[in-house]
Design an enzyme around this catalytic site. Structure first.
Site, PDB file in Angstrom:
ATOM      1  CG  HIS A 175     -94.287   7.777   4.392  1.00 60.42           C
ATOM      2  ND1 HIS A 175     -95.243   7.085   5.097  1.00 60.42           N
ATOM      3  CD2 HIS A 175     -94.146   7.138   3.210  1.00 60.42           C
ATOM      4  CE1 HIS A 175     -95.667   6.053   4.363  1.00 60.42           C
ATOM      5  NE2 HIS A 175     -95.024   6.076   3.216  1.00 60.42           N
ATOM      6  CE  LYS A 202     -94.170   2.083   2.182  1.00 57.92           C
ATOM      7  NZ  LYS A 202     -95.506   2.294   1.580  1.00 57.92           N
ATOM      8  CE  LYS A 346     -64.756  13.801 -17.093  1.00 58.61           C
ATOM      9  NZ  LYS A 346     -64.517  13.720 -18.542  1.00 58.61           N
ATOM     10  CG  ASP A 384     -62.392  11.792 -20.684  1.00 55.22           C
ATOM     11  OD1 ASP A 384     -63.278  11.007 -21.068  1.00 55.22           O
ATOM     12  OD2 ASP A 384     -62.521  12.538 -19.705  1.00 55.22           O
TER      13      ASP A 384
END
Length: 573
Positions: A175, A202, A346, A384
């Site tokens: 981890h 893992k 955007k 939009d």
């Protein structure tokens, strides 16, 4: 750049799939966290009913624990294979638990049992002898799996040498709670885990950027052994859904939202029903909403339900993106097929695409990007402004079915737009097209430099469309006439900051209609106070649903299921 270019498979656009057919074998595991053993048994039943195939018992959540009695109750009461873990518990508690475990009578369990020994920092706790004894005992109980940290995997495998049952599998795990390593270092880590005689590899890492996940996908895809690779944090959310595309063998799903055993876990309900997890395969196209404020977005609700309704093989995700150019460079495969674009990308999206439609170019902002399947080119659009302007026109005329005059009801109106970002540009462009007189008001809080920059943006937009600019601070006293139109295109008032508003209530008396692009919540403070002041209100939901119609058609080439979209939004308002 360290991040790889990720590809799932090559192929065409969204394809019709076989709905209802299970298309992957990735295990869905539910963490069980309750204060008592009785509640844990109940939650195991809930997990099974929810669709989980494995449960992870989190012993640290128990207020009182009698190992001799409770461990047997949990094993006997579990209707699913069981993964037993005791992370985040003090060393002294562990050592006491281990001593009690050693006194339990040996017996076989019909359920899978997996036991790990970690503290909250991922460090192995307990003495060498207590760890080995407890882990051996777990195996002798008849466990299907044991999860052992890499630090102690060799000593554990040594201690069970010659005693390991055929069905017994050792998961060796690592981890990283700080970051995600480079591809080379992750590869070396996997080699170390395999060298520790892991049956299943893992590892969990932490995402500092969404492109970190690509490195984990690359490792999973090329692994020669069963592998679990997950990325923690909001930027790593996609690793828990499309891990199955690359061959990941397990993901976690919680019973309730917010009650997680690691950062970034989805609920089982979201995995199986929102994201249609069992229908995701290696050929599933990935789409999503790109932005920095994406967690509130209901776009996945709309598109995933619509994909399922027409049998399209695609999944739509929240994508928390910090650098949009880096995102597209990393996830460059045609399998990442389409994107909605929101705050604050955007305008930046304009420079990331290969082709642009004239409207998006005129507006200077993009809210929809399609990756063309034949050559991978990015095509950009703006969907939009039409639905927002149409909703405002309908509001002015009284209802969507009211008769229209030859000209727009916006013609000649003073139309005030709050915000000079992508949505503000779209509304200003649309209003100007309808021959409204447009004023741009941009926020001016922050340092003097930011105030000047924000006003410059408003003035630049006003000059572009042929309008006027003023600071948001001046808007409260701006009322040259009655019957004006107000459109808020900023995120002010968006969940969770629902008590905020961009303009004072007394200033709203000069407006006949107020529109708010925010749709979470549906009725913002701005809209509530506008209605109380006598103005007609138009919610951002109309803009959201309307632009979604256009995006769905561009994503799929099919007509938008408008009734379904409205039904979905009505059920989640």
């Amino acid at each position: 750049m360290d991040s790889p270019n990720i590809a799932i498979v090559s192929g065409g656009g969204l394809q019709v799939g076989s709905q209802g057919m299970i298309r992957n074998s990735t295990i869905v595991c539910a963490p069980i966290m309750a204060e008592s053993v009785d509640k844990m048994v109940i939650e195991i039943g809930r997990a099974k009913d929810s669709g989980a195939e494995l449960v992870e018992i989190r012993l640290e959540s128990l207020k009182v624990f009698d190992p001799h009695q409770d461990l047997q109750t949990l094993i006997k009461g579990s209707t699913l294979p069981t993964l037993l873990t005791s992370s985040y518990i003090s060393v002294s508690w562990h050592q006491s638990l281990y001593r009690d475990l050693l006194e339990l009578p040996l017996r076989k369990s019909q359920h899978g049992l997996l036991y790990t020994f970690l503290d909250q920092h991922g460090r192995v706790v307990g003495t060498k002898n207590t760890r080995q004894d407890a882990l051996r005992l777990t195996m002798e109980f008849g466990a299907d799996y044991i999860d052992v940290e890499l630090q102690v995997a060799r000593e554990f495998n040594d201690c069970i040498e010659g005693k390991k049952p055929e069905k017994f599998k050792v998961i060796v795990s690592s981890h990283n709670y700080q970051s995600t390593l480079s591809v080379e270092d992750l590869g070396n880590l996997v080699e170390q885990i395999q060298a520790a005689r892991a049956n299943i590899v893992k590892f969990s890492t932490t995402a500092l950027d969404i492109t970190d996940v690509a490195r984990v996908f690359q490792i999973i895809e090329h692994s020669q052994v069963p592998i679990i690779g997950l990325v923690m944090g909001e930027r790593g959310l996609i690793s828990r859904i499309i891990c199955t595309n690359f061959g990941g063998c397990l993901t976690f799903g919680t019973l309730e939202s917010g009650i997680v055993s690691a950062p970034g876990q989805h609920t089982i309900n979201d995995l199986l029903h929102l994201y249609n997890f069992r229908q995701i395969g290696s050929d599933t196209k990935v789409l999503g909403i790109i932005g920095k404020l994406v967690g509130h977005s209901k776009s996945p609700l709309l598109y995933n339900e619509a994909f399922k309704s027409v049998g399209l093989n695609g999944v739509f995700l929240h994508l928390l993106v910090d650098d949009i150019a880096n995102f597209f460079q990393t996830y460059s495969s045609t399998d990442f097929a389409g994107f909605s674009v929101t705050i604050p990308h955007k305008e930046a999206a304009l420079n990331c695409c290969d082709k642009i439609d004239p409207v998006a170019n005129s507006i200077g902002a993009v809210n929809c990007i399609i990756r063309r399947q034949i050559d991978g080119k990015l095509l950009r659009f703006n969907t939009d402004y039409v639905p927002a302007i149409s909703a405002i026109e309908d509001g002015l005329q009284g209802s969507p079915t009211a008769s229209r005059t030859s000209s727009s009801p916006l013609a000649g109106k003073l139309f005030v737009v709050i915000g000079a970002g992508g949505a503000g540009k779209a509304l200003a462009y649309g209003a100007k097209e309808k021959v409204a007189r447009v004023v741009i008001a941009n926020r001016t809080y922050g340092s003097v430099l930011f105030m000047l920059a924000d006003f410059d943006r408003a003035r630049e937009l006003a000059n572009t469309i042929g309008g006027d600019a003023l600071s948001l601070a001046d808007l409260d006293n701006f009322h040259p006439e009655d019957g004006m139109i107000l459109a808020n295109t900023t995120s002010v008032g968006m969940h969770p900051k629902v008590d905020e508003t961009p303009i004072s209530k007394h200033a709203l008396r000069s407006y006949s209609l107020v529109f708010d692009a925010v749709y979470t919540p549906k009725i913002t403070r701005l809209l509530r106070e506008a209605e109380e002041s006598g103005a007609t209100i138009v919610t951002g939901l109309e803009m959201f649903i309307g632009q979604a119609y256009g995006q769905f058609e561009k994503f799929t080439g099919l007509p938008a299921p408008k009734e379904l979209f409205r039904k979905v939004m009505a059920s989640h308002s």
